[in-house]
Motif scaffolding. Structure first.
Motif, short mmCIF file in Angstrom:
data_model
loop_
_atom_site.label_atom_id
_atom_site.label_comp_id
_atom_site.label_asym_id
_atom_site.label_seq_id
_atom_site.Cartn_x
_atom_site.Cartn_y
_atom_site.Cartn_z
N PHE A 24 47.84 56.89 26.53
CA PHE A 24 48.89 56.29 27.37
C PHE A 24 48.60 56.63 28.82
N LYS A 25 48.18 55.62 29.57
CA LYS A 25 47.90 55.80 30.99
C LYS A 25 48.94 55.01 31.77
N PRO A 26 49.08 55.25 33.09
CA PRO A 26 50.02 54.43 33.85
C PRO A 26 49.71 52.96 33.62
N SER A 27 50.73 52.19 33.27
CA SER A 27 50.52 50.80 32.84
C SER A 27 51.67 49.92 33.29
N ARG A 28 52.19 50.17 34.51
CA ARG A 28 53.39 49.44 34.92
C ARG A 28 53.12 47.97 35.15
N MET A 29 51.93 47.65 35.64
CA MET A 29 51.62 46.23 35.84
C MET A 29 50.18 45.94 35.46
N ILE A 30 50.00 44.77 34.82
CA ILE A 30 48.66 44.25 34.54
C ILE A 30 48.49 43.15 35.57
N HIS A 31 47.67 43.41 36.59
CA HIS A 31 47.58 42.45 37.68
C HIS A 31 46.47 41.43 37.40
N PHE A 32 46.88 40.17 37.30
CA PHE A 32 45.95 39.08 36.93
C PHE A 32 45.22 38.55 38.15
N LEU A 33 43.87 38.48 38.05
CA LEU A 33 43.09 37.87 39.13
C LEU A 33 42.05 36.93 38.53
N ASP A 34 41.72 35.92 39.30
CA ASP A 34 40.68 34.97 38.90
C ASP A 34 39.43 35.29 39.72
N PHE A 35 38.46 35.92 39.09
CA PHE A 35 37.27 36.36 39.83
C PHE A 35 36.22 35.26 40.00
N SER A 36 36.59 34.01 39.65
CA SER A 36 35.69 32.91 40.01
C SER A 36 35.79 32.69 41.52
N ASN A 37 36.82 33.26 42.10
CA ASN A 37 37.05 33.17 43.53
C ASN A 37 36.39 34.38 44.22
N GLU A 38 35.33 34.10 44.97
CA GLU A 38 34.56 35.18 45.64
C GLU A 38 35.45 36.06 46.52
N LYS A 39 36.44 35.40 47.15
CA LYS A 39 37.31 36.16 48.07
C LYS A 39 38.12 37.19 47.29
N MET A 40 38.50 36.81 46.07
CA MET A 40 39.25 37.75 45.22
C MET A 40 38.39 38.96 44.88
N VAL A 41 37.14 38.69 44.54
CA VAL A 41 36.22 39.79 44.18
C VAL A 41 36.09 40.73 45.38
N ALA A 42 35.96 40.15 46.56
CA ALA A 42 35.78 40.99 47.76
C ALA A 42 37.01 41.86 48.02
N LYS A 43 38.17 41.39 47.57
CA LYS A 43 39.41 42.16 47.83
C LYS A 43 39.65 43.29 46.83
N VAL A 44 38.84 43.34 45.77
CA VAL A 44 39.10 44.31 44.70
C VAL A 44 39.24 45.76 45.20
N PRO A 45 38.35 46.23 46.10
CA PRO A 45 38.49 47.64 46.54
C PRO A 45 39.84 47.91 47.19
N ASP A 46 40.45 46.89 47.83
CA ASP A 46 41.77 47.10 48.43
C ASP A 46 42.90 47.00 47.40
N ILE A 47 42.73 46.09 46.44
CA ILE A 47 43.82 45.86 45.49
C ILE A 47 43.86 46.96 44.42
N ALA A 48 42.68 47.41 43.97
CA ALA A 48 42.63 48.34 42.83
C ALA A 48 43.55 49.56 42.98
N PRO A 49 43.55 50.23 44.16
CA PRO A 49 44.41 51.43 44.23
C PRO A 49 45.91 51.12 44.19
N THR A 50 46.28 49.83 44.35
CA THR A 50 47.71 49.49 44.39
C THR A 50 48.25 49.08 43.02
N VAL A 51 47.39 49.01 42.01
CA VAL A 51 47.85 48.57 40.69
C VAL A 51 47.39 49.55 39.62
N ASP A 52 48.08 49.53 38.47
CA ASP A 52 47.67 50.41 37.37
C ASP A 52 46.55 49.77 36.55
N ILE A 53 46.63 48.45 36.37
CA ILE A 53 45.62 47.74 35.56
C ILE A 53 45.20 46.48 36.31
#
Ligand code: GLV
Ligand code: MG
Length: 355
Positions: A24-53
């Motif tokens: 059981f790890k922190p699991s408050r939100m499963i944040h959905f992203l579409d990584f076919s979008n290059e811009k989304m992939v580039a944002k991962v380092p900023d988004i990852a620390p703000t979500v549990d999954i």
């Protein structure tokens, strides 16, 4: 019938042994992203620390001509990005689709060591889990993985709801389930186009006043999902796995989203999906226990170290059952406090006390 002794053995020679206790790890939100979008992939380092999954979605909402790019995007995230404590999940395409075999084989081969959980949509019965279970074991053996990838089922068909208990116990790989109101509504032929939430037509109304039959009668919307979410919570908790609420489609209706998430939280769900950054904050607010309740629960645990007998604390009766409720709350609060210094302060935890 499967011999229970075999439950803890790998399903392929060379595959890692199944885990018998779901972490059981922190699991408050499963944040959905579409990584076919290059811009989304580039944002991962900023988004990852703000979500549990963080979840790379390959299924619905990803257009057919972007399915392959979405898969490649998840591979890139797994291979190139450091997500810290944030879990990496994926939702593969459904089992009858032309993409799923490549989804599963590619992801296990390329990033199996990074992938925590694979979400399987439209699960209808134990047979769907058995198929994925064996396939994952074979691929894990081939990829020389050291720990098994866990399975998360989406509950989104009438048959899936009927077979809930069997799905929950189909494999030691089962990590949890999410409630999928959009596909479930379609499968049941419910007359709604909404994704989660109530409906103005689904309501109760008080009886007419016999002395004034024309008077306005009080009426209120009802929750069309209550029965199925409660069943999912029971099926999951009885199997030692984790229930989640799924998507809330009206992004602008933050109050509706918060209400839906809170109802799921109070029933026992550990988290929900976030489809937009605004829903990350809603999930944080809802699925992190209330600081006043955590402080009270801590007081109960401190006052009754062995959790036995009947006690009065702040005028409220406490017994073995309420002690267990307090234990659930404080354990979750400690885990979240470790991840979030603001919460640690709100809960009154010393940093060292966080686990
Ligand atoms: C989620 O996938 C849903 O169908 O609600
Ligand atoms: Mg769906």
């Amino acid at each position: 019938m499967r011999n229970p002794r075999d439950f803890g053995k790998p399903l392929a020679i060379g595959a890692p042994a199944p885990v018998l206790e779901i972490p059981f790890k922190p699991s408050r939100m499963i944040h959905f992203l579409d990584f076919s979008n290059e811009k989304m992939v580039a944002k991962v380092p900023d988004i990852a620390p703000t979500v549990d999954i963080l979840l790379g979605n390959l299924e619905d909402a990803v257009p057919v001509d972007r399915k392959q790019a979405a898969r490649e995007g998840v591979v890139r995230v797994g291979q190139e990005m450091d997500l810290g404590d944030t879990q990496l999940w994926t939702r593969v395409n459904s089992l009858e689709s032309p993409w799923v075999l490549d989804d599963i084989t590619t992801l296990v081969r390329e990033i199996g060591h990074k992938l925590d959980v694979m979400m399987i949509p439209k699960v209808e019965g134990a047979w769907d889990i058995h198929y994925v279970d064996r396939l994952l074991a074979q691929l894990e053996a081939r990829a020389d993985l050291e720990r098994p990838i866990l399975i998360h089922a989406i509950l989104e068909t009438g048959l899936g709801v009927v077979n809930l208990e069997e799905i929950a116990t189909a494999s030691p790989r089962m990590q949890g389930m999410s409630f999928g109101p959009a596909d479930l509504a379609a499968s049941r032929r419910m007359k709604t186009t909404r994704v989660g939430g109530g409906h103005p037509g689904y309501r109760v109304i008080e009886d007419p006043d016999p002395s004034d039959p024309e008077a306005t009668r009080a009426t209120a919307q009802q929750d069309p999902w209550h029965y199925s979410i409660a069943r999912m919570v029971d099926a999951c908790t009885s199997a030692g796995i984790l229930p989640f609420y799924g998507p809330y489609g009206d992004i602008r209706d933050v109050q509706g989203c918060e209400t839906q998430f809170r109802a799921a939280f109070l029933l026992g769900c550990v988290g929900a999906w976030s489809l937009h950054p605004v829903q990350i904050d809603i999930a944080k607010k809802v699925f992190s226990p209330d600081p006043d309740e955590v402080r009270f629960a801590k007081k109960v645990l401190e006052a009754i170290p062995d959790g036995r007998g009947v006690h009065m604390i702040d005028g409220k009766m406490q017994d073995d059952a309420t002690w267990k409720q307090c234990k659930v709350m404080v354990t979750l609060a400690e885990m979240l406090a470790h991840r979030d210094p603001d919460l640690a302060e709100a809960y009154g935890f010393e940093p060292a006390a966080a686990v």
